[in-house]
Enzyme design. Structure first.
Site, short mmCIF file in Angstrom:
data_model
loop_
_atom_site.label_atom_id
_atom_site.label_comp_id
_atom_site.label_asym_id
_atom_site.label_seq_id
_atom_site.Cartn_x
_atom_site.Cartn_y
_atom_site.Cartn_z
N LYS A 1 -51.28 2.18 38.83
CA LYS A 1 -51.42 1.71 40.21
C LYS A 1 -51.40 0.20 40.16
CE LYS A 1 -51.87 3.35 44.38
NZ LYS A 1 -51.36 4.62 44.94
N ASP B 1 -47.54 2.13 48.81
CA ASP B 1 -48.88 2.65 49.14
C ASP B 1 -49.28 1.87 50.39
OD1 ASP B 1 -51.24 4.38 47.97
OD2 ASP B 1 -52.20 2.51 48.51
P1 NDP Z 1 -49.91 2.64 55.36
O1 NDP Z 1 -50.14 1.22 55.04
O2 NDP Z 1 -48.57 3.09 55.80
O3 NDP Z 1 -50.97 3.12 56.45
C1 NDP Z 1 -52.34 3.02 56.23
C2 NDP Z 1 -53.06 3.42 57.50
O4 NDP Z 1 -54.46 3.54 57.22
C3 NDP Z 1 -52.93 2.39 58.61
O5 NDP Z 1 -52.97 3.02 59.85
C4 NDP Z 1 -54.16 1.52 58.36
O6 NDP Z 1 -54.63 0.81 59.51
C5 NDP Z 1 -55.18 2.56 57.96
N1 NDP Z 1 -56.19 1.92 57.12
C6 NDP Z 1 -55.99 1.21 55.98
N2 NDP Z 1 -57.16 0.74 55.52
C7 NDP Z 1 -58.10 1.16 56.40
C8 NDP Z 1 -59.49 1.00 56.45
N3 NDP Z 1 -60.16 0.29 55.53
N4 NDP Z 1 -60.15 1.59 57.50
C9 NDP Z 1 -59.48 2.30 58.43
N5 NDP Z 1 -58.15 2.47 58.43
C10 NDP Z 1 -57.48 1.91 57.42
O7 NDP Z 1 -50.38 3.45 54.05
P2 NDP Z 1 -50.01 4.95 53.63
O8 NDP Z 1 -49.89 5.81 54.83
O9 NDP Z 1 -48.92 4.87 52.65
O10 NDP Z 1 -51.33 5.34 52.80
C11 NDP Z 1 -52.47 5.97 53.42
C12 NDP Z 1 -53.29 6.66 52.35
O11 NDP Z 1 -52.49 7.65 51.68
C13 NDP Z 1 -53.83 5.75 51.24
O12 NDP Z 1 -55.07 6.25 50.80
C14 NDP Z 1 -52.80 5.94 50.13
O13 NDP Z 1 -53.33 5.63 48.86
C15 NDP Z 1 -52.50 7.42 50.28
N6 NDP Z 1 -51.24 7.88 49.71
C16 NDP Z 1 -50.05 7.33 50.08
C17 NDP Z 1 -48.87 7.81 49.55
C18 NDP Z 1 -47.54 7.33 50.00
O14 NDP Z 1 -46.54 7.94 49.58
N7 NDP Z 1 -47.44 6.31 50.80
C19 NDP Z 1 -48.88 8.86 48.51
C20 NDP Z 1 -50.19 9.44 48.26
C21 NDP Z 1 -51.31 8.92 48.82
P3 NDP Z 1 -54.42 -0.80 59.63
O15 NDP Z 1 -53.00 -0.96 60.07
O16 NDP Z 1 -55.43 -1.20 60.65
O17 NDP Z 1 -54.69 -1.38 58.27
#
Ligand code: NDP
Length: 451
Positions: free
Chosen positions: A130, A170
């Site tokens: 990561k 991510d």
């Molecule tokens: P994105 O950046 O596309 O979206 C993240 C979302 O989560 C946004 O809406 C963001 O809001 C919100 N968010 C982030 N941090 C916080 C926080 N501290 N409190 C509340 N909301 C928060 O990321 P992904 O959708 O890619 O990733 C989301 C999750 O899925 C993560 O845990 C990631 O590790 C996991 N994941 C992702 C994969 C992928 O293929 N992308 C694969 C497997 C797991 P804001 O805009 O306000 O920051």
């Protein structure tokens, strides 16, 4: 033997905490895994002598570097970059890059540790890694994001490659960032290779990679629900997040007949009791991916929806919850709210979104609960399929990728059932996922000697 193993695990955890002070997320992720491995270690005590846990919890390599860049005002900005190469026993390192102000070594190590297990579950040959930076893309221009990505890659390129380490996206790293990172990698190495996944379709990307984590999550949850004769059809679903994973989880759940009533970001959540439909989803894709807007704008556009600033969606009544935002977003009180609202299934799209206390609440209540390393593995699995297509210089159809994704999620579910079915017939997905993944990685490590 039970006592011996429990003493061993206790002293292992004490040493881990003292060797990695202050890294609470890393302690949490390792602690959850070792706790569920106890019965397996009792039956396989040589694991202790081989020091497999000790080796797995020590990254093979960690790179921390300065990322200097110039903002639009001409000021120099300094961020910190990370790559944690945790374990390469079953294949080249693989795992996403996260750009978020909260990024630190503890978060990178917990994610890399989880990734090792997740990648093993996919059945594909990928080790765990990561990386990322405390850079905050929010409010930055495209030009600033590009300059940051170029500077970040100017160091990272030395440590990655198609047979060494293959990063992906991510939080905060989507198609735009992967494009800038790939462009700089190509320029620095003078080679066009599959050193990153999540690439654009015209330059080596795989169909369905953007959808894969969210879709895979729903395929996995379908299998969980089926163990109790249930499905998505007619059910109410609460989703957190509004990013890549949340968007496609919501879309797939909706297409499977569910009513998806919430989405969120770090500022608050929207509740739409009428549920999302294709038009509303199209609006969300535009809002988040092109205009980089905030989820509260959804409630301004659709009067059926209400916006709750500063809150999380776990108090909304639902049958199924899909946490898709970030780690530790469901605490004990949130878990209790979900149960009180009728929730019968929690499938994690994010990595480690439930605290250990919340998991305890779900498991004691006997509801269906799956950890992210099992239910969100569809993203990295499809990245693995992108690597295969790049190596073969081939491009598979959407149907081929989707069929592969469904099969992988179904195989992961089967592995969880195989190693996690309890005496009463219920499935402990945490135990099943951890044991299945551990057996594979530990076996490879023992075959390869003390390296
Ligand atoms: P994105 O950046 O596309 O979206 C993240 C979302 O989560 C946004 O809406 C963001 O809001 C919100 N968010 C982030 N941090 C916080 C926080 N501290 N409190 C509340 N909301 C928060 O990321 P992904 O959708 O890619 O990733 C989301 C999750 O899925 C993560 O845990 C990631 O590790 C996991 N994941 C992702 C994969 C992928 O293929 N992308 C694969 C497997 C797991 P804001 O805009 O306000 O920051």
């Amino acid at each position: 033997m039970e006592k011996l193993v429990s003493r061993y695990i206790e002293s292992f955890m004490t040493e881990l905490v003292s060797k990695n002070p202050g890294e609470t997320e890393f302690h949490q992720a390792v602690g959850e895994v070792v706790k569920s491995l106890a019965p397996y270690i009792e039956m396989n005590p040589h694991i202790m002598g081989q020091k497999i846990l000790e080796r797995m919890a020590e990254a093979e390599r960690i790179v921390i570097f300065r990322v200097p860049w110039v903002d639009d005002a001409g000021d120099i900005q300094i961020n910190r970059g990370f790559r944690v190469q945790m374990n390469s026993a079953i294949g080249p390192y693989k795992g996403g890059l996260r750009f978020h102000p909260s990024v630190n070594l503890s978060i990178m190590k917990f994610l890399a540790f989880e990734q090792t297990f997740k990648n093993a579950l996919t059945t594909l040959p990928m080790g765990g890694a990561k990386g990322g930076s405390d850079f905050n893309p929010r409010g930055r221009s495209d030009a600033e994001v590009m300059r940051f990505c170029q500077s970040f890659m100017t160091e990272l390129y030395r440590h990655i490659g198609p047979d060494t380490d293959v990063p992906a996206g991510d939080i905060g790293v989507g198609g735009r960032e992967i494009g800038y990172l790939f462009g700089q990698y190509k320029r620095l190495t003078d080679s066009f290779t599959g050193a990153l996944t999540g690439k654009g379709l015209n330059w080596g990307g795989s169909l369905l990679r953007p959808e894969a984590t969210g879709y895979g999550l729903c395929y996995f949850a379908e299998q969980m629900l089926a163990t109790r004769g249930e499905g998505f059809n007619g059910r109410t679903v609460v989703v957190s997040g509004a990013g890549n994973v949340a968007q496609y989880a919501a879309q797939k759940a909706m297409r499977l007949g569910a009513k998806v009533v919430t989405l969120s970001d770090s500022d608050g959540f929207i509740y739409d009791p009428d549920g999302l439909d294709e038009d509303k989803m199209a609006y969300v894709f535009q809002l988040k991916n092109f205009f980089r807007g905030r989820i509260k704008e959804y409630a301004q556009k659709y009067p059926s929806a209400q916006y709750f600033p500063g809150q999380k969606p776990w108090g909304i009544a639902c049958d199924i919850a899909l946490p898709c935002a970030t780690q530790n977003e469901i605490g004990k009180a949130d878990a209790e709210s979900l149960l009180a609202g009728g929730c019968k299934c929690v499938a994690e799209g994010a990595n480690m979104p439930s605290t250990p206390e919340a998991i305890q609440v779900f498991q004691s209540a006997g509801i269906l609960y799956s950890p992210g390393k099992a239910s969100n593995a569809g993203g990295v699995a499809t990245s693995g399929l992108e690597m295969s297509q790049n190596s073969m210089r081939l491009h598979w159809t959407k149907e081929e990728v989707d069929n592969n994704l469904r099969k992988i999620m179904s195989d992961i579910h089967e592995a969880c059932c195989k190693y996690g079915t309890e005496a009463d017939g219920s499935v402990n997905y945490v135990k099943g996922a951890n044991i299945a993944a551990f057996m594979k990685v530990a076996g490879a490590m023992m075959d390869q000697g003390a390296v």
